[in-house]
Design a protein around this motif. Structure first.
Motif, PDB file in Angstrom:
ATOM      1  N   GLY A  83      15.638 -25.359   9.500  1.00 58.49           N
ATOM      2  CA  GLY A  83      15.261 -26.433  10.418  1.00 58.49           C
ATOM      3  C   GLY A  83      14.111 -26.083  11.342  1.00 58.49           C
ATOM      4  O   GLY A  83      13.683 -26.916  12.140  1.00 58.49           O
ATOM      5  N   HIS A  84      13.600 -24.853  11.261  1.00 56.78           N
ATOM      6  CA  HIS A  84      12.580 -24.428  12.226  1.00 56.78           C
ATOM      7  C   HIS A  84      11.303 -23.903  11.579  1.00 56.78           C
ATOM      8  O   HIS A  84      10.472 -23.311  12.255  1.00 56.78           O
ATOM      9  N   ALA A  85      11.143 -24.087  10.272  1.00 59.20           N
ATOM     10  CA  ALA A  85       9.992 -23.499   9.574  1.00 59.20           C
ATOM     11  C   ALA A  85       8.706 -24.298   9.853  1.00 59.20           C
ATOM     12  O   ALA A  85       8.778 -25.441  10.290  1.00 59.20           O
ATOM     13  N   PRO A  86       7.551 -23.678   9.587  1.00 60.81           N
ATOM     14  CA  PRO A  86       6.261 -24.311   9.908  1.00 60.81           C
ATOM     15  C   PRO A  86       5.951 -25.563   9.101  1.00 60.81           C
ATOM     16  O   PRO A  86       5.202 -26.404   9.558  1.00 60.81           O
ATOM     17  N   VAL A  87       6.461 -25.666   7.895  1.00 56.79           N
ATOM     18  CA  VAL A  87       6.275 -26.880   7.078  1.00 56.79           C
ATOM     19  C   VAL A  87       7.563 -27.119   6.304  1.00 56.79           C
ATOM     20  O   VAL A  87       8.321 -26.186   6.026  1.00 56.79           O
ATOM     21  N   LEU A  88       7.776 -28.373   5.965  1.00 58.53           N
ATOM     22  CA  LEU A  88       9.007 -28.786   5.289  1.00 58.53           C
ATOM     23  C   LEU A  88       9.240 -27.992   3.998  1.00 58.53           C
ATOM     24  O   LEU A  88      10.348 -27.542   3.720  1.00 58.53           O
ATOM     25  N   GLU A  89       8.193 -27.792   3.215  1.00 58.64           N
ATOM     26  CA  GLU A  89       8.342 -27.076   1.948  1.00 58.64           C
ATOM     27  C   GLU A  89       8.819 -25.643   2.190  1.00 58.64           C
ATOM     28  O   GLU A  89       9.588 -25.097   1.393  1.00 58.64           O
ATOM     29  N   GLU A  90       8.353 -25.049   3.280  1.00 59.29           N
ATOM     30  CA  GLU A  90       8.774 -23.678   3.597  1.00 59.29           C
ATOM     31  C   GLU A  90      10.231 -23.655   4.042  1.00 59.29           C
ATOM     32  O   GLU A  90      10.972 -22.715   3.775  1.00 59.29           O
ATOM     33  N   ASP A  91      10.629 -24.680   4.767  1.00 59.63           N
ATOM     34  CA  ASP A  91      12.020 -24.784   5.199  1.00 59.63           C
ATOM     35  C   ASP A  91      12.938 -24.798   3.974  1.00 59.63           C
ATOM     36  O   ASP A  91      13.952 -24.100   3.913  1.00 59.63           O
ATOM     37  N   ILE A  92      12.542 -25.598   2.991  1.00 58.79           N
ATOM     38  CA  ILE A  92      13.342 -25.729   1.779  1.00 58.79           C
ATOM     39  C   ILE A  92      13.356 -24.399   1.021  1.00 58.79           C
ATOM     40  O   ILE A  92      14.403 -23.934   0.566  1.00 58.79           O
ATOM     41  N   ALA A  93      12.187 -23.772   0.920  1.00 63.12           N
ATOM     42  CA  ALA A  93      12.102 -22.513   0.166  1.00 63.12           C
ATOM     43  C   ALA A  93      12.892 -21.397   0.862  1.00 63.12           C
ATOM     44  O   ALA A  93      13.560 -20.593   0.196  1.00 63.12           O
ATOM     45  N   LEU A  94      12.836 -21.350   2.183  1.00 59.87           N
ATOM     46  CA  LEU A  94      13.594 -20.314   2.903  1.00 59.87           C
ATOM     47  C   LEU A  94      15.097 -20.525   2.712  1.00 59.87           C
ATOM     48  O   LEU A  94      15.849 -19.573   2.497  1.00 59.87           O
ATOM     49  N   ALA A  95      15.524 -21.778   2.801  1.00 56.94           N
ATOM     50  CA  ALA A  95      16.954 -22.065   2.604  1.00 56.94           C
ATOM     51  C   ALA A  95      17.369 -21.663   1.192  1.00 56.94           C
ATOM     52  O   ALA A  95      18.461 -21.117   0.971  1.00 56.94           O
ATOM     53  N   ASN A  96      16.480 -21.903   0.258  1.00 57.37           N
ATOM     54  CA  ASN A  96      16.766 -21.569  -1.128  1.00 57.37           C
ATOM     55  C   ASN A  96      16.922 -20.053  -1.316  1.00 57.37           C
ATOM     56  O   ASN A  96      17.845 -19.588  -1.995  1.00 57.37           O
ATOM     57  N   THR A  97      16.037 -19.309  -0.689  1.00 57.53           N
ATOM     58  CA  THR A  97      16.116 -17.849  -0.757  1.00 57.53           C
ATOM     59  C   THR A  97      17.417 -17.364  -0.120  1.00 57.53           C
ATOM     60  O   THR A  97      18.134 -16.529  -0.697  1.00 57.53           O
ATOM     61  N   ALA A  98      17.727 -17.892   1.055  1.00 59.70           N
ATOM     62  CA  ALA A  98      18.959 -17.489   1.739  1.00 59.70           C
ATOM     63  C   ALA A  98      20.172 -17.786   0.863  1.00 59.70           C
ATOM     64  O   ALA A  98      21.091 -16.976   0.731  1.00 59.70           O
ATOM     65  N   LEU A  99      20.130 -18.947   0.235  1.00 57.34           N
ATOM     66  CA  LEU A  99      21.240 -19.377  -0.616  1.00 57.34           C
ATOM     67  C   LEU A  99      21.428 -18.415  -1.790  1.00 57.34           C
ATOM     68  O   LEU A  99      22.548 -18.004  -2.107  1.00 57.34           O
ATOM     69  N   ASP A 100      20.343 -18.034  -2.420  1.00 58.57           N
ATOM     70  CA  ASP A 100      20.423 -17.064  -3.524  1.00 58.57           C
ATOM     71  C   ASP A 100      21.027 -15.752  -3.023  1.00 58.57           C
ATOM     72  O   ASP A 100      21.884 -15.151  -3.694  1.00 58.57           O
ATOM     73  N   LEU A 101      20.564 -15.302  -1.867  1.00 58.99           N
ATOM     74  CA  LEU A 101      21.023 -14.004  -1.363  1.00 58.99           C
ATOM     75  C   LEU A 101      22.510 -14.042  -1.004  1.00 58.99           C
ATOM     76  O   LEU A 101      23.247 -13.087  -1.258  1.00 58.99           O
ATOM     77  N   ILE A 102      22.950 -15.162  -0.446  1.00 61.38           N
ATOM     78  CA  ILE A 102      24.381 -15.274  -0.118  1.00 61.38           C
ATOM     79  C   ILE A 102      25.207 -15.317  -1.414  1.00 61.38           C
ATOM     80  O   ILE A 102      26.280 -14.711  -1.509  1.00 61.38           O
ATOM     81  N   GLY A 103      24.690 -16.000  -2.404  1.00 62.24           N
ATOM     82  CA  GLY A 103      25.383 -16.037  -3.709  1.00 62.24           C
ATOM     83  C   GLY A 103      25.493 -14.645  -4.314  1.00 62.24           C
ATOM     84  O   GLY A 103      26.542 -14.254  -4.853  1.00 62.24           O
ATOM     85  N   GLN A 104      24.439 -13.875  -4.211  1.00 65.71           N
ATOM     86  CA  GLN A 104      24.469 -12.502  -4.739  1.00 65.71           C
ATOM     87  C   GLN A 104      25.461 -11.653  -3.939  1.00 65.71           C
ATOM     88  O   GLN A 104      26.173 -10.814  -4.499  1.00 65.71           O
ATOM     89  N   THR A 105      25.523 -11.901  -2.642  1.00 68.36           N
ATOM     90  CA  THR A 105      26.479 -11.182  -1.791  1.00 68.36           C
ATOM     91  C   THR A 105      27.910 -11.400  -2.277  1.00 68.36           C
ATOM     92  O   THR A 105      28.718 -10.462  -2.330  1.00 68.36           O
ATOM     93  N   GLN A 106      28.198 -12.664  -2.604  1.00 67.53           N
ATOM     94  CA  GLN A 106      29.561 -12.965  -3.076  1.00 67.53           C
ATOM     95  C   GLN A 106      29.899 -12.133  -4.311  1.00 67.53           C
ATOM     96  O   GLN A 106      31.016 -11.659  -4.464  1.00 67.53           O
ATOM     97  N   MET A 107      28.899 -11.960  -5.173  1.00 69.41           N
ATOM     98  CA  MET A 107      29.162 -11.195  -6.401  1.00 69.41           C
ATOM     99  C   MET A 107      29.288  -9.692  -6.106  1.00 69.41           C
ATOM    100  O   MET A 107      30.217  -9.040  -6.568  1.00 69.41           O
ATOM    101  N   TRP A 108      28.347  -9.162  -5.327  1.00 69.96           N
ATOM    102  CA  TRP A 108      28.389  -7.708  -5.059  1.00 69.96           C
ATOM    103  C   TRP A 108      29.620  -7.322  -4.257  1.00 69.96           C
ATOM    104  O   TRP A 108      30.335  -6.378  -4.600  1.00 69.96           O
ATOM    105  N   LEU A 109      29.876  -8.051  -3.173  1.00 71.37           N
ATOM    106  CA  LEU A 109      31.011  -7.667  -2.332  1.00 71.37           C
ATOM    107  C   LEU A 109      32.342  -8.032  -2.992  1.00 71.37           C
ATOM    108  O   LEU A 109      33.360  -7.369  -2.760  1.00 71.37           O
ATOM    109  N   GLY A 110      32.313  -9.059  -3.827  1.00 72.20           N
ATOM    110  CA  GLY A 110      33.517  -9.385  -4.595  1.00 72.20           C
ATOM    111  C   GLY A 110      33.888  -8.233  -5.514  1.00 72.20           C
ATOM    112  O   GLY A 110      35.060  -7.806  -5.582  1.00 72.20           O
ATOM    113  N   LEU A 111      32.877  -7.703  -6.189  1.00 73.66           N
ATOM    114  CA  LEU A 111      33.115  -6.572  -7.084  1.00 73.66           C
ATOM    115  C   LEU A 111      33.510  -5.328  -6.270  1.00 73.66           C
ATOM    116  O   LEU A 111      34.391  -4.556  -6.683  1.00 73.66           O
ATOM    117  N   ALA A 112      32.890  -5.160  -5.110  1.00 73.05           N
ATOM    118  CA  ALA A 112      33.251  -4.015  -4.245  1.00 73.05           C
ATOM    119  C   ALA A 112      34.741  -4.070  -3.904  1.00 73.05           C
ATOM    120  O   ALA A 112      35.442  -3.054  -3.970  1.00 73.05           O
TER     121      ALA A 112
END
Lengths: 324, 255
Positions: B32-61
């Protein structure tokens, strides 16, 4: 609604305008290059622009809880949802641009207060249950308006609404799912859920705007099929849908006058405090100052980024031309 | 092939999962605070991927640990000294340029690491890496393009990106320092030798920074203490106060 109290321009009486109205009456879609009355164009820019701004400002109250989401899954879902809102803003700005206004112009008008966004986003999100209430009630109210708008006369707006509605119904379900978990959870969670309903009920009813049964502006917008129902019709539909859902959750709608009316086949319910609504619209809601300040800060802080990326694109093009 | 202990494997998985958890959290702060709308979407997308990967790594841990802890338990109920992310991941967002520089410096390592992990002798690790590497390929393309665009943009954007690189470069070295855990993983063919990744990393990062007209700071100093958990920066504790608030305030509730 996401677009509230949009002032409609008057129709003109020219032959072209009459032919245009005949196309709308016949259920045809109006496309950007088609002739359209100036009033239709202006009203649509106002309405779609306000709708887009609502999506963008609407990221803030939910974004407020992303870093505090209680589980990884809830965090991922909330992130995806807020990302969808930004995407809705993007489709809507694109739809508005087909009418001859740029996204930057619309943004400037939001930031300096010339254009509005929905009153609902000026209310704070104070607990995790508010993420449930926002999805359930706010997205629920938005859907009431957006589903009929899929049939709106302006092609790009109608197509944007079709995409938006698919995602909104998922948003509403995720909100209800949070409420369900809270309502069936510990006593503290249940209290949190009731508290969220208490705070969001009337602001949700305000989303539809004051009664417009006698408004000439609304009548014109309805003739142009850029507004499909009166505010009262949609509000009634929302209440009728939501009350049984609240009962299922074991929560109490904060309206002592709420009562099923057999005759009309719907609930009788208390009107929200319209004086409060007009204060919020004027800028005196609990979060108006913070919301606009946050958007202005994002825009101002981002200027060097936008300028930098633009300068780079120009340099790259110049190098490409020089190489050819 | 050498064996690894359950503790070593758990530790390694926490390193992978804490990197994505902490960086994903940081990136999500932008919403909600990025310099342009497209960047906001892309940052959220990156965060989403990273949280998804976290679920897999820590789940396996959690599975490997065998004490019944879920990915959420591991994420939400440990304190600072149990976190195993590199210090780079927990650095504050700063301005958009600093965020994108942090992302690029991490993404380039992440890509090399995950690419190697797709060939892991550990089946589940290879499977997680295979899924994650596709996402990270996109992350690094985007962060690299942005670093180039802003580095080679206006004089102001150039200066901000150089400042970001100067600030963050000393956190790069930690990603390549091996300890007994890494050595055991490499010996078992579970994970690559980190020193081998450095050459790939430099071959990726150096031309991007050159195209961005940025100067890599001289000197090989590297902060460390994140991935071993010995000494995080002060920033991590504040991040956890937000991230873990609900789980700590209402113990035992389900959400």
């Amino acid at each position: 609604m996401y677009a509230q109290m949009v002032k409609s321009e008057a129709a003109d009486e020219s032959a072209e305008a009459q032919a245009f109205q005949a196309r709308i009456d016949a259920g045809e879609k109006i496309e950007p290059k088609d002739w359209m009355p100036a009033g239709y164009r202006k009203t649509l820019i106002r309405q779609i622009g306000q709708h887009a701004h609502s999506e963008i400002v609407g990221q803030l109250p939910e974004g407020n809880w992303i870093t505090r989401a209680p589980t990884l899954e809830r965090k991922a879902i909330l992130l995806a949802k807020v990302q969808d809102e930004a995407g809705h803003g993007l489709y809507l700005y694109c739809a508005a641009e087909t009418l001859g206004v740029s996204r930057d112009e619309l943004t400037e008008m939001l930031l300096d207060g010339r254009m509005k966004y929905s009153s609902i986003f000026n209310y704070p999100t104070l607990t995790w249950a508010d993420m449930g209430a926002v999805g359930w009630l706010v997205d629920g109210a938005a859907i009431m308006n957006q589903v009929p708008l899929q049939r709106t006369s302006f092609g790009p707006y109608s197509r944007a609404m079709i995409r938006v509605c698919k995602e909104e119904s998922f948003h509403q379900r995720q909100g209800y799912d949070i409420m369900m978990k809270m309502a069936q959870g510990t006593p503290e969670q249940k209290a949190m859920a009731q508290n969220a309903l208490d705070r969001f009920w009337y602001p949700s009813l305000m989303m539809f705007g004051p009664s417009d049964a006698d408004s000439v502006h609304s009548a014109q917008s309805m003739a142009w099929k850029i507004k499909m129902n009166t505010n009262d019709e949609l509000r009634q539909k929302f209440v009728d849908q939501t009350v049984p859902q609240a009962e299922y959750l074991g929560l109490t709608v904060p309206d002592k006058t709420l009562k099923w009316n057999d005759e009309k086949g719907g609930y009788d319910f208390a009107e929200p405090d319209w004086a409060e609504f007009f204060e919020v619209i004027k800028g005196n809601g609990p979060c108006n100052t913070e919301r606009l300040a946050a958007r202005n800060k994002a825009w101002d802080d981002g200027k060097w980024v936008r300028d930098g990326l633009l300068a780079h694109a120009e340099k790259r093009n110049a190098r490409k031309v020089a190489a050819e | 092939m050498a064996d690894v202990t359950q503790e070593q494997l758990f530790e390694f998985l926490c390193r992978m999962g804490d990197n994505t958890l902490v960086l994903g959290h940081r990136v999500s702060e932008w919403c909600g605070h990025a310099p342009v709308l497209e960047e906001d979407i892309a940052l959220a997308n990156t965060a989403l991927d990273l949280i998804g990967q976290t679920q897999m790594w820590l789940g396996l841990a959690g599975e490997v640990e065998g004490k019944g802890r879920t990915a959420d338990d591991i994420a939400m109920l440990r304190d600072v000294w149990d976190f195993r992310n590199v210090l780079l991941a927990e650095q504050p967002n700063g301005d958009f340029g600093q965020t994108m520089m942090r992302q690029f410096l991490f993404d380039a390592w992440h890509l090399a690491m995950l690419t190697a992990l797709t060939k892991s002798t550990h089946e589940q690790i290879a499977a997680i890496a295979a899924k994650a590497v596709k996402e990270v390929q996109y992350h690094v393309e985007r962060s690299g393009e942005t670093v180039i665009g802003l580095g080679d943009g206006t004089s102001e954007s150039h200066k901000r990106m150089q400042d970001a690189l100067d600030l963050l470069w000393p956190y790069v070295g930690e990603m390549f320092v091996s300890d007994a855990i890494d050595d055991a993983m490499a010996a078992a063919g579970i994970a690559p030798d980190l020193a081998d990744l450095r050459a790939q990393y430099d071959a990726h990062v150096t031309p991007v920074l050159a195209e961005a007209t940025l100067m890599i700071p001289e000197g090989g100093f590297a902060h460390k203490g994140g991935k071993t958990g010995f000494q995080h920066t002060e920033h991590l504790g504040h991040l956890l106060t937000q991230m873990q608030w609900l789980q700590r305030a209402y113990p035992g509730a389900t959400w």
